[in-house]
Design an enzyme around this catalytic site. Structure first.
Site, PDB file in Angstrom:
ATOM      1  CB  VAL A 121       4.857  14.407  10.561  1.00  0.00           C
ATOM      2  CG1 VAL A 121       6.009  15.273  11.049  1.00  0.00           C
ATOM      3  CG2 VAL A 121       5.314  13.539   9.393  1.00  0.00           C
ATOM      4  CB  VAL A 170      15.016  17.431   2.125  1.00  0.00           C
ATOM      5  CG1 VAL A 170      15.878  16.543   1.231  1.00  0.00           C
ATOM      6  CG2 VAL A 170      14.335  18.513   1.304  1.00  0.00           C
ATOM      7  CB  ILE A 210      18.945  12.765   6.750  1.00  0.00           C
ATOM      8  CG1 ILE A 210      18.592  11.303   6.562  1.00  0.00           C
ATOM      9  CG2 ILE A 210      20.415  13.022   6.438  1.00  0.00           C
ATOM     10  CD1 ILE A 210      18.753  10.831   5.118  1.00  0.00           C
ATOM     11  CE  LYS A 254      10.925  13.912   0.680  1.00  0.00           C
ATOM     12  NZ  LYS A 254      10.755  12.463   0.872  1.00  0.00           N
TER      13      LYS A 254
HETATM   14  N1  HSE Z   1       6.536   9.654   1.591  1.00  0.00           N
HETATM   15  C1  HSE Z   1       7.811  10.200   1.922  1.00  0.00           C
HETATM   16  C2  HSE Z   1       8.874   9.150   1.648  1.00  0.00           C
HETATM   17  C3  HSE Z   1       7.814  10.606   3.365  1.00  0.00           C
HETATM   18  O1  HSE Z   1       8.515   7.979   1.485  1.00  0.00           O
HETATM   19  O2  HSE Z   1      10.053   9.467   1.614  1.00  0.00           O
HETATM   20  C4  HSE Z   1       8.982  11.391   3.773  1.00  0.00           C
HETATM   21  O3  HSE Z   1       9.099  12.574   3.056  1.00  0.00           O
END
Ligand code: HSE
Length: 405
Positions: A12, A127, A131, A200
């Site tokens: 990221v 989250v 999006i 999340k």
């Molecule tokens: N490992 C997480 C997923 C990355 O696969 O959604 C994004 O939060």
């Protein structure tokens, strides 16, 4: 000009550097001034990177540089990430993060700290990857009482399930593909055991219902127990297995939240959410149903959300629009014990007659290649897990092999 420091040059963090540099002019226009990447903090060096000259190893340089007003934390975890976030906020710098583990564990105290020091703590990318969901929940849906949130919140598991359903791939082969594509967490246990989706749904529930909901209050079941046999039976019933995070208001003061694999009807739009895509369905008392859909993991989609927060932090330096929720507590969340669901049950060995007498509305399912004596059914009626366990009690030990909502 606004100077930014990125902490952690992984998937990221490097995406953030790339987006800031590739879209520099456009971002400058949106932010009413240039946004310049001044430092990248990492324990490693990156001699072959175009950003090699910005790499430093000592956080205190960032902490004490008055030119840096925004810190992007993409380290992950709760150790160094928490320490650096607190120090940055106390130094009067806004912090933007994709770190759902940190927000889910310490969001309330970090938001309070940001408020105290008059800066922002923003986490759109925590989250749903790319999006937009945090800002819409906080702002666009602000007029609503949120009644329920239900979403596919983990791209890795959705990718794995999609590959198992569509290509008949084994769980392990599909996981390897997800890792090769950079979707999985460093330790994929967090994805496949449901911990990532749990963090999340905690963040969404905290924001939507107003009190910090901690991961320890939210039961999470992942997809490691889902087999190709279950996928075949679900298909025979006209359903797809999806890992859902759910949160809804249970009573005036408490929220019920949990993560578990579910058999989802093909008519439900969540059943069509495939590969690494995520979708979050929200029900509000004024808007009714609304759904957010997009790439839930990956370098550039996640960087897109991080950089949007950076632009927001740069623009809002004088008039902060804060995210906020109240403190958590044992009374903020209740277990899903009283939630009535239809259930799917697979038995290694069973008799239709006996199961029909225990579950009179059971619908039995068929699949090609089923072992002798194997049975799978849908309960055909909604019941609590305790009621289902009571109906199945006394069966031969070990014969019940899988129970899914
Ligand atoms: N490992 C997480 C997923 C990355 O696969 O959604 C994004 O939060």
């Amino acid at each position: 000009m606004v100077n930014v420091a990125v902490l952690g040059f992984g998937v990221v963090g490097s995406g953030v550097a790339e987006v800031l540099s590739t879209n520099e002019k456009h971002i400058g226009q949106k932010a009413d001034g240039l946004i310049c990447l001044k430092y990248i903090l990492d324990v490693r060096d990156f001699p072959d990177s175009p950003f090699a000259g910005k790499v430093i190893h000592d956080f205190s340089i960032i902490e004490h540089d008055p030119e840096v007003s925004i810190v992007v934390e993409t380290i992950g975890g709760t150790a160094a990430a928490k320490d650096f976030t607190q120090r940055a906020l106390r130094a009067g710098k806004s912090v933007v993060t994709s770190n759902k583990e940190l927000v889910a564990a310490h969001g309330y105290e970090l938001l309070q700290l940001a408020k105290e020091y008059g800066v922002s703590y923003l986490f759109e990318a925590s989250v749903g990857g790319g999006i937009p969901i945090i800002r819409p929940l906080n702002q666009c849906l602000a007029a609503n009482q949120i009644e329920e949130i239900c979403g596919i919140l983990n791209g890795t598991t959705n990718y794995i399930l999609t590959r198992m359903i569509r290509a008949g791939l084994s769980f392990d082969a599909a996981l390897r593909e997800a890792q090769a594509n950079g979707y999985a967490e460093q330790d994929p246990t967090a994805d496949i055991e449901g911990h990532d989706a749990c963090r999340k749904i905690c963040i969404l529930a905290s924001l939507a219902f107003g009190r910090h909901i901690y991961p320890s209050q939210v039961p999470a079941e992942g997809i490691t127990g889902v087999s190709l046999a279950d996928i075949a039976y679900a298909g025979a019933a006209g359903k797809k297995i999806k890992l859902l995070g759910r949160a809804f208001r249970q009573n005036d003061s408490a929220v019920c939240a949990f993560v578990a694999p579910h058999l989802v009807d093909l008519e439900n739009p969540l059943s069509g959410v495939e590969d690494v895509f995520n979708a979050i369905a929200v029900k509000g008392n004024a808007i009714g149903d609304v759904m957010f859909y997009g790439r839930g993991a990956g370098k550039l989609p996640t960087a897109s959300a991080v950089v949007a927060d950076v632009i927001d932090a740069a623009k809002q330096r004088d008039s902060r629009r804060r995210l906020e929720w109240g403190p958590g507590g044992a009374d903020a969340a209740v277990a899903p014990d009283s939630v009535r669901s239809p259930w799917y049950v697979r038995l290694e060995q069973g008799s239709k007659e006996e199961l029909s007498s225990r579950l009179p509305q059971a619908q039995f399912l068929e699949r090609a290649g089923a072992g002798a004596g194997e049975l799978a059914l849908l309960t055909g009626t909604d019941m609590t897990r305790a009621a289902l366990d009571a109906a199945l009690s006394g069966l031969k030990p070990g014969s019940v092999f899988r129970v899914l909502r």
